[in-house]
Design a protein around this motif. Structure first.
Motif, short mmCIF file in Angstrom:
data_model
loop_
_atom_site.label_atom_id
_atom_site.label_comp_id
_atom_site.label_asym_id
_atom_site.label_seq_id
_atom_site.Cartn_x
_atom_site.Cartn_y
_atom_site.Cartn_z
N ALA A 182 3.53 2.67 3.03
CA ALA A 182 2.76 3.44 2.05
C ALA A 182 2.72 4.91 2.43
CB ALA A 182 1.34 2.89 1.95
N HIS A 228 -0.11 4.15 5.41
CA HIS A 228 -0.28 2.90 6.18
C HIS A 228 0.98 2.05 6.12
CE1 HIS A 228 -1.62 1.69 2.06
NE2 HIS A 228 -0.99 0.59 2.35
N GLU A 274 5.09 2.09 -1.22
CA GLU A 274 3.86 2.25 -2.00
C GLU A 274 3.47 3.72 -1.99
OE1 GLU A 274 0.57 0.02 -0.34
OE2 GLU A 274 -0.90 1.08 -1.56
N HIS A 283 5.27 -3.56 3.33
CA HIS A 283 5.55 -2.30 2.65
C HIS A 283 5.16 -1.10 3.50
CE1 HIS A 283 1.37 -3.17 1.16
NE2 HIS A 283 1.19 -1.91 1.45
N GLU A 297 -2.46 -2.10 7.53
CA GLU A 297 -3.15 -2.81 6.45
C GLU A 297 -2.70 -4.26 6.50
OE1 GLU A 297 -3.54 -1.49 1.93
OE2 GLU A 297 -1.67 -2.53 2.25
ZN ZN Z 1 -0.64 -0.96 1.02
#
Ligand code: ZN
Length: 136
Positions: free
Chosen positions: A80, A7, A128, A78, A54
């Motif tokens: 991921a 994500h 992440e 971020h 997200e």
């Molecule tokens: Zn995340």
């Protein structure tokens, strides 16, 4: 092993306001909203193909996402990546000299095991690592 982009984490002031862009303007579907107390955020998951957006809304001023918004405004926070074994992926990043924010995984949204690599090591990208709770 890294399997895919899991994500994109996007810092927002208000999920209620932002989610309209993804659902009404882009035509995506909101999957669910949950609270991750550990990270002091509310999280909205919006699937897009095999990945997700997200949306991260801080639940208090001490939330790291509140600090991100304060410093850089709303936007991508971020990236991921889905990994099959987060302990192995962390060990590999560490062996390659990466600065780790989490030396050991913690529990993120949906019960996944997550750990962050510092953006200094990710050339400006906060990465992440994410091992899904339910392996498919
Ligand atoms: Zn995340």
């Amino acid at each position: 092993m890294i399997l895919k982009i899991d994500h994109l984490g996007i810092a927002v002031k208000s999920i209620e306001e932002t989610v309209k862009f993804y659902t009404e303007a882009l035509g995506l579907q909101l999957d669910h909203i949950e609270e991750v107390e550990d990270q002091m955020v509310r999280v909205a998951m919006i699937p897009i193909g095999e990945s997700k957006f997200e949306l991260l809304e801080p639940t208090c001023p001490e939330s790291p996402i509140a600090a991100t918004i304060e410093k850089r405004g709303e936007g991508v926070a971020h990236l991921a990546l889905t990994v099959d074994n987060i302990e192995e992926a962390l060990a590999q990043a560490k062996a390659a000299g990466c600065r780790l924010i989490d030396e050991t995984p913690r529990i993120g949204a949906g019960g996944s095991k997550i750990a962050f690599i510092h953006p200094k090591s990710g050339y400006g990208v906060l990465v992440e690592l994410c091992e899904q709770h339910n392996h498919i």
